[in-house]
Scaffold this active site. Structure first.
Site, PDB file in Angstrom:
ATOM      1  CB  CYS A 168      -0.945   0.117   1.194  1.00  0.00           C
ATOM      2  SG  CYS A 168      -2.105  -1.241   1.340  1.00  0.00           S
TER       3      CYS A 168
ATOM      4  NE  ARG B 295       4.574   1.543  -0.213  1.00  0.00           N
ATOM      5  CZ  ARG B 295       5.592   1.092   0.495  1.00  0.00           C
ATOM      6  NH1 ARG B 295       6.803   1.202   0.023  1.00  0.00           N
ATOM      7  NH2 ARG B 295       5.392   0.533   1.667  1.00  0.00           N
TER       8      ARG B 295
ATOM      9  CD1 TRP C 208      -0.644  -6.134  -3.342  1.00  0.00           C
ATOM     10  CD2 TRP C 208      -0.732  -6.796  -1.210  1.00  0.00           C
ATOM     11  NE1 TRP C 208      -0.394  -7.482  -3.324  1.00  0.00           N
ATOM     12  CE2 TRP C 208      -0.445  -7.926  -2.023  1.00  0.00           C
ATOM     13  CE3 TRP C 208      -0.840  -6.987   0.164  1.00  0.00           C
ATOM     14  CZ2 TRP C 208      -0.247  -9.200  -1.499  1.00  0.00           C
ATOM     15  CZ3 TRP C 208      -0.652  -8.260   0.688  1.00  0.00           C
ATOM     16  CH2 TRP C 208      -0.359  -9.344  -0.141  1.00  0.00           C
TER      17      TRP C 208
ATOM     18  CG  ASN D  74       1.757   0.355   4.054  1.00  0.00           C
ATOM     19  OD1 ASN D  74       1.432  -0.799   3.837  1.00  0.00           O
ATOM     20  ND2 ASN D  74       3.004   0.769   3.972  1.00  0.00           N
ATOM     21  N   GLY D  75      -0.538  -1.403   6.217  1.00  0.00           N
ATOM     22  CA  GLY D  75      -0.162  -2.351   7.270  1.00  0.00           C
ATOM     23  C   GLY D  75      -1.343  -3.232   7.634  1.00  0.00           C
TER      24      GLY D  75
ATOM     25  CD  GLU E 226      15.510 -13.370 -10.222  1.00  0.00           C
ATOM     26  OE1 GLU E 226      15.048 -13.945  -9.230  1.00  0.00           O
ATOM     27  OE2 GLU E 226      15.160 -12.225 -10.569  1.00  0.00           O
TER      28      GLU E 226
ATOM     29  CE  LYS F 109      12.057 -11.087 -11.940  1.00  0.00           C
ATOM     30  NZ  LYS F 109      12.893 -11.170 -10.809  1.00  0.00           N
TER      31      LYS F 109
ATOM     32  CD  GLU G 118       8.481 -11.476 -10.411  1.00  0.00           C
ATOM     33  OE1 GLU G 118       7.976 -11.137  -9.345  1.00  0.00           O
ATOM     34  OE2 GLU G 118       9.686 -11.374 -10.649  1.00  0.00           O
TER      35      GLU G 118
ATOM     36  CG  HIS H 137      17.463 -37.199  -9.074  1.00  0.00           C
ATOM     37  ND1 HIS H 137      17.836 -38.490  -8.784  1.00  0.00           N
ATOM     38  CD2 HIS H 137      18.607 -36.514  -9.342  1.00  0.00           C
ATOM     39  CE1 HIS H 137      19.159 -38.580  -8.855  1.00  0.00           C
ATOM     40  NE2 HIS H 137      19.644 -37.391  -9.204  1.00  0.00           N
TER      41      HIS H 137
ATOM     42  CE  LYS I 141      10.762  -3.183  -6.881  1.00  0.00           C
ATOM     43  NZ  LYS I 141      11.233  -4.330  -7.665  1.00  0.00           N
TER      44      LYS I 141
HETATM   45  C1  F6R Z   1      10.624 -10.735  -7.604  1.00  0.00           C
HETATM   46  C2  F6R Z   1      10.541  -9.803  -6.512  1.00  0.00           C
HETATM   47  C3  F6R Z   1      10.320 -10.319  -5.131  1.00  0.00           C
HETATM   48  C4  F6R Z   1      11.278  -9.643  -4.143  1.00  0.00           C
HETATM   49  C5  F6R Z   1      10.946 -10.064  -2.710  1.00  0.00           C
HETATM   50  C6  F6R Z   1      11.908  -9.481  -1.717  1.00  0.00           C
HETATM   51  O1  F6R Z   1      10.864 -10.100  -8.819  1.00  0.00           O
HETATM   52  O2  F6R Z   1      10.649  -8.633  -6.683  1.00  0.00           O
HETATM   53  O3  F6R Z   1      10.457 -11.706  -5.088  1.00  0.00           O
HETATM   54  O4  F6R Z   1      12.578  -9.994  -4.479  1.00  0.00           O
HETATM   55  O5  F6R Z   1       9.645  -9.646  -2.397  1.00  0.00           O
HETATM   56  O6  F6R Z   1      11.889  -8.082  -1.740  1.00  0.00           O
HETATM   57  P1  F6R Z   1      13.067  -7.237  -1.139  1.00  0.00           P
HETATM   58  O7  F6R Z   1      14.276  -7.506  -1.933  1.00  0.00           O
HETATM   59  O8  F6R Z   1      12.593  -5.814  -1.277  1.00  0.00           O
HETATM   60  O9  F6R Z   1      13.218  -7.641   0.290  1.00  0.00           O
END
Ligand code: F6R
Length: 615
Positions: free
Chosen positions: A2, A27, A75, A101-102, A488, A492, A495, A511, A610
């Site tokens: 949020c 956010r 969010w 936010n929370g 990774e 990507k 998501e 396996h 984010k």
């Molecule tokens: C994936 C992504 C998330 C963050 C995760 C940790 O693209 O962005 O998986 O990596 O939420 O976030 P931080 O690095 O901000 O602690």
């Protein structure tokens, strides 16, 4: 998650809040709302959907004048994303309005009590409960808004960054923070409130970041008064000068922030090692390490804690630290670590990795490790973030703001910082020869140019993306340093394109996952020269004989994988330990192009945000 924005001053609040919400939309983007006060009336408009939906709706609902206001981009935690659950929320009297936010964890029992006292609720949110609790305290205890907020917050359990406005006291906004970030921009008798500093960058470079358990009354003409929520003691405001620029937070000609951030990686990596890496003198300088060298060198082991992409960077670090510095490393999901009664001693060094510096699980894991006496080192991108402040020492990644929800440049710059640390420790411990150390420094300095070269494959990667965009499942395989890159790459794709993808160590395929392989299954194999190249070639052969479609990420000039694969994407050659910085690039671009071709919202993928400030 949020985003919250507020303004009180002499300007029109609406354009500031609207633009601020757009900047904070990373956010959360389930709903948006704004409340404005025009000197007489408190007006509110909110809607399910994005800030753009609010922008379309608001002019039909309220007049946009007023020099005080608060806004929210959500969010969803409690209650589905609909108009009613959107913020801001009024109190029952309609006098008070809040953005939050929370999560208020004990909201259900408070709600029950308030219902008994005659309060009614139109939404399912914990936030509407909080604003009515504040109203109840204000009425019953006959106190001013600030005091009522303080008393109410002492009754709640959970996390919050809030801004509260009372139309009977229109010269002030009351804000408070616990667990979620809150910045106050300080102008000339005008004040800005936001989850981060981006909404007020063009108005002021002076910012106060509230600490946990602090509240502030932001008042016209009188300025800012900060107090501890628990004991009411006064706190002297610490005003920071912001280093951020407006250009850093706009798309700058790119279609999406994610694409911009992918292309920023050469510069971002350079910014990460600038001032730290000195090839001429054969030195690495990092204040956070230099000042704590003995402590770190004497550690029994390093425990890395992180989430998501940052956790993948931690896995790469495990390979690098163990290979170069011969220090045992364990990599833990912060969310698991904090709840499983881990064995931690004063001889442990914990490295917490986080782009945002606000991830709730990582923050809680840090607090746990500190309580057991471990030394905690942070690797964060956001300067002044909660994790940066909570750790004993740290190193910033200096990647610049990352706005696309899918993490890209944060990952490569995290690996860069961690590589610098590993090399420095290796040198101090004598686990790397002088010539090998020097070779690593030289190669690291060449990485930005090599990333640039990898980015030149973009058109070719687009062609490959077109062929595989309709796949329902994908496998990503890598070995050694590139196993985390496979994870990774899969993350990507998942998501932002919503295609199911799994990352595996290449040799694990036999396996289990090999059963999935048929002519419908694209398998992205990281098969760079050095390391376990021949073994990976054997894995590629195994996939081919099951008719899987093979896309190899290979070293320039590769022949063996090229002969077997359906497509190859080349990256420049480098030292094995540095290959993740290059092999990641085509996988980021591939996910990006697939998501664009599938018409997905690349920068704001569904259900994500984010900054994950809830557990
Ligand atoms: C994936 C992504 C998330 C963050 C995760 C940790 O693209 O962005 O998986 O990596 O939420 O976030 P931080 O690095 O901000 O602690």
């Amino acid at each position: 998650m949020c985003g919250i924005v507020g303004y009180i001053g002499k300007r029109e609040a609406y354009p500031i809040i609207l633009e601020g919400l757009k900047r904070l939309e990373y956010r959360g983007y389930d709903s948006a709302g704004i409340a404005l006060y025009d000197g007489e009336n408190l007006k509110l408009s909110k809607t399910k959907g994005k800030v753009a939906d609010l922008e379309n709706k608001i002019t039909k609902e309220i007049s946009l004048n007023g020099s005080v206001g608060i806004g929210h981009t959500r969010w969803a935690t409690h209650g589905v994303p609909n108009d009613v659950n959107s913020h801001p929320h009024y109190s029952n009297s309609g006098d008070l309005v809040i953005i939050h936010n929370g999560i208020i964890e004990n909201y259900a029992s408070i709600k029950e009590e308030l219902i008994k006292r005659g309060y009614s609720f139109s939404s399912d949110t914990d936030t509407e409960v909080l604003i009515n609790l504040i109203e109840d305290v204000k009425k019953n205890e006959k106190v001013k808004l600030g005091k009522a907020v303080q008393i109410a917050l002492n009754q709640v359990v959970g996390a919050y960054a809030i801004a509260v406005f009372d139309k009977n006291k229109p010269d002030e906004i009351v804000v408070a923070k616990l667990g979620s970030p809150l910045a106050i921009g300080v102008g000339d008798n005008e004040f800005f409130i936001a989850s981060d500093a981006t909404p007020f960058l063009e108005y002021t470079k002076k910012a106060i970041y509230l600490e946990d358990e602090e509240m502030a009354i932001v008042r016209l003409k009188k300025g800012i008064k900060i107090r501890k929520i628990k004991d009411d003691s006064l706190v002297a405001p610490y005003i920071q000068e912001l280093q951020l620029n407006l250009e850093q937070i706009v798309k700058g000609g790119y279609d999406h922030f994610m694409l911009k951030e992918i292309h920023e990686q050469p510069e971002a990596i350079k910014d990460t090692y600038r001032g730290r890496l000195n090839v001429k003198e054969g030195l690495i300088r990092m204040a956070g390490i230099d000042d704590n060298l003995e402590h770190i060198l004497n550690a029994n082991r390093i425990i890395v804690i992180a989430c998501g992409t940052s956790w993948h960077a931690g896995l790469v670090a495990e390979y690098i630290f163990e290979d170069l510095a011969r220090i045992p490393v364990e990599v833990e999901y912060a969310s698991e670590f904090r709840y499983r009664n881990p064995i931690i001693t004063e001889k442990d060094v914990v490295i917490a990795i986080s782009q945002s510096g606000e991830t709730a699980d990582t923050l809680a894991a840090i607090k746990l490790a500190k309580s057991k006496g471990a030394f905690v080192f942070g690797v964060c991108n956001v300067v002044g973030s909660s994790i940066a402040r909570e750790t004993h020492a740290g190193a910033y990644t200096h990647a610049g703001p990352e706005i696309g929800v899918a993490s890209t440049k944060a990952f490569t710059t995290q690996i860069t910082v961690l590589t610098l640390i590993a090399l420095k420790l290796a040198k101090e411990k004598g686990t790397i020869s002088k010539s090998d150390f020097q070779l690593h420094l030289q190669e690291l300095q060449l990485i930005p140019d090599k990333v640039k070269k990898a980015l030149l494959q973009d058109e070719h990667i687009k062609t490959v993306a077109k062929i595989y965009k309709d796949a329902k499942n994908c496998l990503y395989l890598g070995r050694g340093f590139n196993f985390p890159v496979a994870l990774e790459g899969a993350l990507k794709l998942k998501e932002i394109s919503y295609i199911h993808a799994e990352g595996y160590p290449a040799a694990e395929m036999k396996h289990g996952p090999i059963a999935l392989i048929d002519e419908q299954m694209p398998v992205f194999v990281i098969a760079t020269k050095r390391g376990h190249y021949e073994k990976v070639v054997s894995n590629v052969q195994e996939i081919k004989s099951r008719k899987g479609k093979i896309i190899g990420i290979v070293t320039e000039g590769d022949k063996d994988v090229k002969n077997l694969a359906d497509h190859v994407i080349e990256v420049p050659e480098t030292l094995e330990s540095l290959t993740p910085l290059l092999t990641t690039i085509p996988l980021q671009l591939l996910s990006y192009h697939i998501a664009v071709m599938l018409e997905k919202n690349v920068d704001q993928p569904r259900n994500l945000a984010k900054s994950v400030t809830v557990e």
